[in-house]
Write an enzyme that holds these catalytic residues in place. Sequence first.
Site, mmCIF file in Angstrom:
data_model
loop_
_atom_site.group_PDB
_atom_site.id
_atom_site.type_symbol
_atom_site.label_atom_id
_atom_site.label_comp_id
_atom_site.label_asym_id
_atom_site.label_seq_id
_atom_site.Cartn_x
_atom_site.Cartn_y
_atom_site.Cartn_z
ATOM 1 N N GLY A 46 0.774 -1.096 -0.141
ATOM 2 C CA GLY A 46 -0.032 -0.072 0.050
ATOM 3 C C GLY A 46 0.893 1.214 0.043
ATOM 4 O O GLY A 46 2.145 1.324 0.558
ATOM 5 N N GLN A 51 3.097 9.983 0.969
ATOM 6 C CA GLN A 51 4.486 9.235 0.731
ATOM 7 C C GLN A 51 5.388 9.524 -0.412
ATOM 8 O O GLN A 51 6.213 8.938 -0.283
ATOM 9 C CB GLN A 51 4.176 7.584 1.014
ATOM 10 C CG GLN A 51 3.564 7.287 2.358
ATOM 11 C CD GLN A 51 3.386 5.803 2.665
ATOM 12 O OE1 GLN A 51 2.253 5.182 2.017
ATOM 13 N NE2 GLN A 51 4.237 5.318 2.989
ATOM 14 N N CYS A 94 5.521 0.176 7.216
ATOM 15 C CA CYS A 94 5.224 1.394 6.572
ATOM 16 C C CYS A 94 6.552 1.817 5.607
ATOM 17 O O CYS A 94 7.648 1.849 6.414
ATOM 18 C CB CYS A 94 4.974 2.712 7.633
ATOM 19 S SG CYS A 94 4.550 4.165 6.559
ATOM 20 N N LEU A 95 6.206 2.205 4.522
ATOM 21 C CA LEU A 95 7.320 2.319 3.571
ATOM 22 C C LEU A 95 7.958 3.787 3.863
ATOM 23 O O LEU A 95 9.217 4.014 3.526
ATOM 24 C CB LEU A 95 6.859 2.165 2.013
ATOM 25 C CG LEU A 95 6.337 1.043 1.487
ATOM 26 C CD1 LEU A 95 5.885 1.379 0.217
ATOM 27 C CD2 LEU A 95 7.456 0.059 1.635
ATOM 28 N N HIS A 136 -4.709 1.980 7.438
ATOM 29 C CA HIS A 136 -3.360 2.634 7.581
ATOM 30 C C HIS A 136 -3.236 3.486 6.517
ATOM 31 O O HIS A 136 -2.682 4.852 6.741
ATOM 32 C CB HIS A 136 -2.424 1.521 7.307
ATOM 33 C CG HIS A 136 -1.000 1.761 7.377
ATOM 34 N ND1 HIS A 136 0.151 1.230 8.175
ATOM 35 C CD2 HIS A 136 -0.235 2.530 6.560
ATOM 36 C CE1 HIS A 136 1.357 1.843 7.752
ATOM 37 N NE2 HIS A 136 1.080 2.532 6.708
ATOM 38 N N GLU A 137 -3.424 3.318 5.159
ATOM 39 C CA GLU A 137 -3.301 4.340 4.060
ATOM 40 C C GLU A 137 -4.228 5.280 4.265
ATOM 41 O O GLU A 137 -3.857 6.574 4.281
ATOM 42 C CB GLU A 137 -3.584 3.581 2.851
ATOM 43 C CG GLU A 137 -2.787 2.510 2.497
ATOM 44 C CD GLU A 137 -1.201 2.531 2.664
ATOM 45 O OE1 GLU A 137 -0.688 3.827 2.556
ATOM 46 O OE2 GLU A 137 -0.536 1.724 2.784
ATOM 47 N N HIS A 140 -2.686 8.163 6.539
ATOM 48 C CA HIS A 140 -1.679 9.002 5.838
ATOM 49 C C HIS A 140 -2.434 10.215 5.190
ATOM 50 O O HIS A 140 -1.680 11.308 5.082
ATOM 51 C CB HIS A 140 -0.850 8.101 4.826
ATOM 52 C CG HIS A 140 0.260 7.453 5.410
ATOM 53 N ND1 HIS A 140 1.291 7.700 6.017
ATOM 54 C CD2 HIS A 140 0.413 5.943 4.891
ATOM 55 C CE1 HIS A 140 2.131 6.820 6.206
ATOM 56 N NE2 HIS A 140 1.677 5.776 5.846
HETATM 57 ZN ZN ZN Z 1 2.415 3.764 5.796
#
Ligand code: ZN
Length: 167
Positions: A46, A51, A94-95, A136-137, A140
């Site tokens: 995701g 991000q 998380c990236l 989660h997304e 963000h």
């Molecule tokens: Zn994340």
Amino acid sequence: MTVRDIVLWPDPRLTDVCARIAAITPEIETLATDMLETMYDAPGRGLAGPQVGAMHRIFVMDTEWKEGSPAPMVFINPEIEARSAAQSVQSEGCLSIPSITVEVSRPKEVTLRWTDLAGQETRGVFYGFAAACVQHELDHLNGIVTLDHLTEVARASAEADYAEALS
Ligand code: ZN
């Protein structure tokens, strides 16, 4: 398609609230395809607009591709319509906060409404890992990261692990 640079915590863009997308312009289409490419390259399941420094209400997800059946999805202006009372705890990475995972408790099931890249209003019910992923997304897009779900003690420990991983 272009792989874009991923914004890393504690970049301030990760704590900003994103703006609604008024129209699916060619720029938004390019952003969506670039985000999918960036997510697959990372590799992740995701990725949200901020991000890659794009402060728009958009995220991409593919919970299947690591198991060999790609199912890319693009979510524009997503909103949660319903959440289950039942919670589940998942280990989330998380990236934008690489090298660490934290245990986050969230509703086990959510009903989400969004616009897809073709401009269609869409609704879906997500369970388990996919439910955690969409929440989660969506976090963000509201300037919230996994660390914000932790107790003060757990957060301090996660932040120390992250600092150590970066050094
Ligand atoms: Zn994340």
